[in-house]
Design a protein around this motif. Structure first.
Motif, PDB file in Angstrom:
ATOM      1  N   ASN A 133       0.817  -1.214   0.000  1.00 15.09           N
ATOM      2  CA  ASN A 133       0.000   0.000   0.000  1.00 15.09           C
ATOM      3  C   ASN A 133       0.850   1.263   0.000  1.00 15.09           C
ATOM      4  OD1 ASN A 133      -3.116  -0.455   0.287  1.00 15.09           O
ATOM      5  ND2 ASN A 133      -2.173  -2.070   1.493  1.00 15.09           N
ATOM      6  N   LYS A 139       2.066   1.766  -3.547  1.00 20.37           N
ATOM      7  CA  LYS A 139       0.988   2.249  -4.413  1.00 20.37           C
ATOM      8  C   LYS A 139       0.708   3.726  -4.175  1.00 20.37           C
ATOM      9  CE  LYS A 139      -1.493  -2.053  -5.357  1.00 20.37           C
ATOM     10  NZ  LYS A 139      -2.789  -2.778  -5.242  1.00 20.37           N
ATOM     11  N   GLU A 140       0.661   4.127  -2.907  1.00 20.79           N
ATOM     12  CA  GLU A 140       0.373   5.528  -2.591  1.00 20.79           C
ATOM     13  C   GLU A 140       1.502   6.447  -3.032  1.00 20.79           C
ATOM     14  OE1 GLU A 140      -2.455   6.772  -1.599  1.00 20.79           O
ATOM     15  OE2 GLU A 140      -3.363   4.783  -1.504  1.00 20.79           O
ATOM     16  N   LYS A 155      -7.467  -2.166  -5.951  1.00 19.09           N
ATOM     17  CA  LYS A 155      -7.404  -1.146  -4.922  1.00 19.09           C
ATOM     18  C   LYS A 155      -8.615  -1.328  -4.012  1.00 19.09           C
ATOM     19  CE  LYS A 155      -7.215   3.845  -4.103  1.00 19.09           C
ATOM     20  NZ  LYS A 155      -7.226   5.188  -4.743  1.00 19.09           N
ATOM     21  N   VAL A 191     -10.917  -0.142  -0.960  1.00 18.70           N
ATOM     22  CA  VAL A 191     -11.300   0.961  -0.078  1.00 18.70           C
ATOM     23  C   VAL A 191     -12.448   0.465   0.796  1.00 18.70           C
ATOM     24  CG1 VAL A 191     -10.586   2.767  -1.687  1.00 18.70           C
ATOM     25  CG2 VAL A 191     -12.916   1.922  -1.783  1.00 18.70           C
ATOM     26  N   GLN A 224      -9.316  -9.368   2.185  1.00 23.11           N
ATOM     27  CA  GLN A 224      -8.201  -8.473   1.837  1.00 23.11           C
ATOM     28  C   GLN A 224      -7.086  -9.190   1.080  1.00 23.11           C
ATOM     29  OE1 GLN A 224      -5.901  -5.164   4.232  1.00 23.11           O
ATOM     30  NE2 GLN A 224      -5.102  -7.164   4.841  1.00 23.11           N
ATOM     31  N   LEU A 252      -5.987  -8.589  -2.869  1.00 25.72           N
ATOM     32  CA  LEU A 252      -4.677  -8.050  -3.218  1.00 25.72           C
ATOM     33  C   LEU A 252      -3.867  -9.020  -4.063  1.00 25.72           C
ATOM     34  CD1 LEU A 252      -3.658  -6.331   0.146  1.00 25.72           C
ATOM     35  CD2 LEU A 252      -4.541  -5.254  -1.925  1.00 25.72           C
ATOM     36  N   ASP A 272      -7.127  -4.932 -12.377  1.00 25.82           N
ATOM     37  CA  ASP A 272      -6.865  -3.515 -12.154  1.00 25.82           C
ATOM     38  C   ASP A 272      -8.190  -2.786 -11.931  1.00 25.82           C
ATOM     39  OD1 ASP A 272      -5.673  -1.087 -11.914  1.00 25.82           O
ATOM     40  OD2 ASP A 272      -5.084  -0.896 -14.012  1.00 25.82           O
ATOM     41  N   THR A 279     -11.116  -1.117  -8.654  1.00 19.95           N
ATOM     42  CA  THR A 279     -11.321  -0.636  -7.293  1.00 19.95           C
ATOM     43  C   THR A 279     -12.519  -1.345  -6.679  1.00 19.95           C
ATOM     44  OG1 THR A 279     -10.408   1.547  -7.788  1.00 19.95           O
ATOM     45  CG2 THR A 279     -11.847   1.379  -5.862  1.00 19.95           C
TER      46      THR A 279
END
Length: 361
Positions: free
Chosen positions: A259, A262-263, A272, A274, A294, A298, A303, A305
């Motif tokens: 993470n 990525k950020e 991604k 959220v 999770q 991952l 690709d 969200t």
């Protein structure tokens, strides 16, 4: 730009590069002893499965502590059965490094300051050269030479400067023997010291840098420290490989590091995730759903969200940007895509329907 160093020995190890135009790689360190691996096939199988799971999560390199010959034998056996690049972490006894070089390790981590003598270090260097194995020079604030410790105590230099100078001295040994396949690591448990010493080094030298805040602490505190240090340095184009050191399982280190990368814009693609923090409305059990999903999310090569929201009141609205989302009440859940509800199902069917919609994307 730093020079490029290659990890990967003579066997089946996946060969990867650190530095230059290579992507910033993600590491973790194995938390348990491997001393009994040759006599414990069940434990070996368990380790190999976990290594594979970490690789699917996005881990690129795993380091193993090798405090004795039995552990060296264990690491060599593990390395013979996986293509994950494995690093042998050696202290004090250079013969342990030589034993690991009989196997298929990708790199050796040593601190020349505690390996005994220049000749011991040279023996490791020559062994690594012969086998195409890289070396990581590991420096931390507890292993500074006496003269530098004295200068720090007298206020003549900072601890960060002492860390940097120690790394320079150790690297000179490798340069003396014309060995350039090494990565430098300077770690402190203090965030600012970690930032400063890596800045000092990067200003003058082009060796790849491994970033880490050593002994960063438990899950939350360790992630906070590592995030601040890594975000600062990576945004200055300092750092070629990272490890988030946590008093927590390897999976947490990898997920945290992934993470962070990525950020910082250092790793693209992948799902991604959220999720809302949940509140007194207590609609959907966000926490348990995220815990269950999770790592699987991952690990998937999509690709997109995914949003996990707590209630139907705000879920689709707040998660309208998501390709796929889930929210609900205690009895019903909704599945939404791009803010539009596509299914309403019983809560007991939430995981099944979510997986079906996920697989359809």
């Amino acid at each position: 730009m730093t020079k490029k160093v290659f990890l990967g020995g003579k066997g089946i190890t996946k060969r990867i590069s650190i530095g230059g135009d290579s992507p910033v790689s993600l590491q973790t360190m194995w938390k348990d002893s491997i001393v009994d691996i040759p006599s414990n096939p069940e434990k070996l199988d368990k380790i190999l499965k976990q290594i594979n799971d970490l690789q699917l999560l996005g881990c690129d390199i795993i380091r193993f502590a090798v405090p004795d010959m039995e552990s060296a034998a264990g690491l060599n056996l593990i390395a013979s059965k996986t293509n994950m690049p494995l690093v042998a972490d050696i202290h004090f006894d250079y013969k342990l490094a030589l034993e690991c070089l009989k196997g298929n390790v990708a790199a050796i981590r040593i601190n020349p300051g505690n390996i005994g003598s220049i000749e011991n270090t040279r023996a490791v260097i020559e062994g690594c050269r012969e086998n195409g194995v890289a070396i990581r020079i590991g420096i931390n604030s507890g292993s500074l030479p006496q003269d530098l410790q004295q200068q720090i105590a007298e206020g003549k230099i900072s601890r960060a400067q002492g860390l940097c100078e120690t790394a320079v001295r150790e690297a000179e040994i490798f340069d003396k023997f014309n060995f350039d396949q090494y990565v430098v690591s300077m770690k402190s448990s203090d965030v600012q010291e970690t930032i400063d010493c890596n800045r000092f080094y990067a200003q003058k030298y082009n060796n790849p840098l491994h970033l880490g805040v050593t002994e960063a602490g438990p899950l939350i505190g360790g992630i906070v420290k590592s995030s601040i240090a890594f975000y600062t340095l990576l945004n200055e184009s300092i750092g070629d490989t990272i490890r988030v050191s946590l008093s927590a399982p390897e999976e947490n280190e990898v997920v945290a590091g992934l993470n962070i990368l990525k950020e910082c814009g250092k790793r693209a693609g992948g799902i991604k995730l959220v999720s809302c923090p949940r509140c007194g409305r207590i609609g959907f059990d966000v926490h348990s759903f995220v815990d269950r999903w999770q790592n699987k999310l991952l690990s998937m090569n999509k690709d997109i969200t995914v949003a996990v929201m707590g209630c139907v009141v705000n879920g689709p609205g707040e998660g309208r940007h998501a390709d796929l989302g889930i929210a609900g009440t205690k009895d019903k859940v909704i599945i939404f895509k791009k803010g539009k509800i596509v299914q309403t199902v019983d809560a007991k069917d939430a995981d099944k329907v979510f997986e079906e919609e996920l697989n359809s994307l």
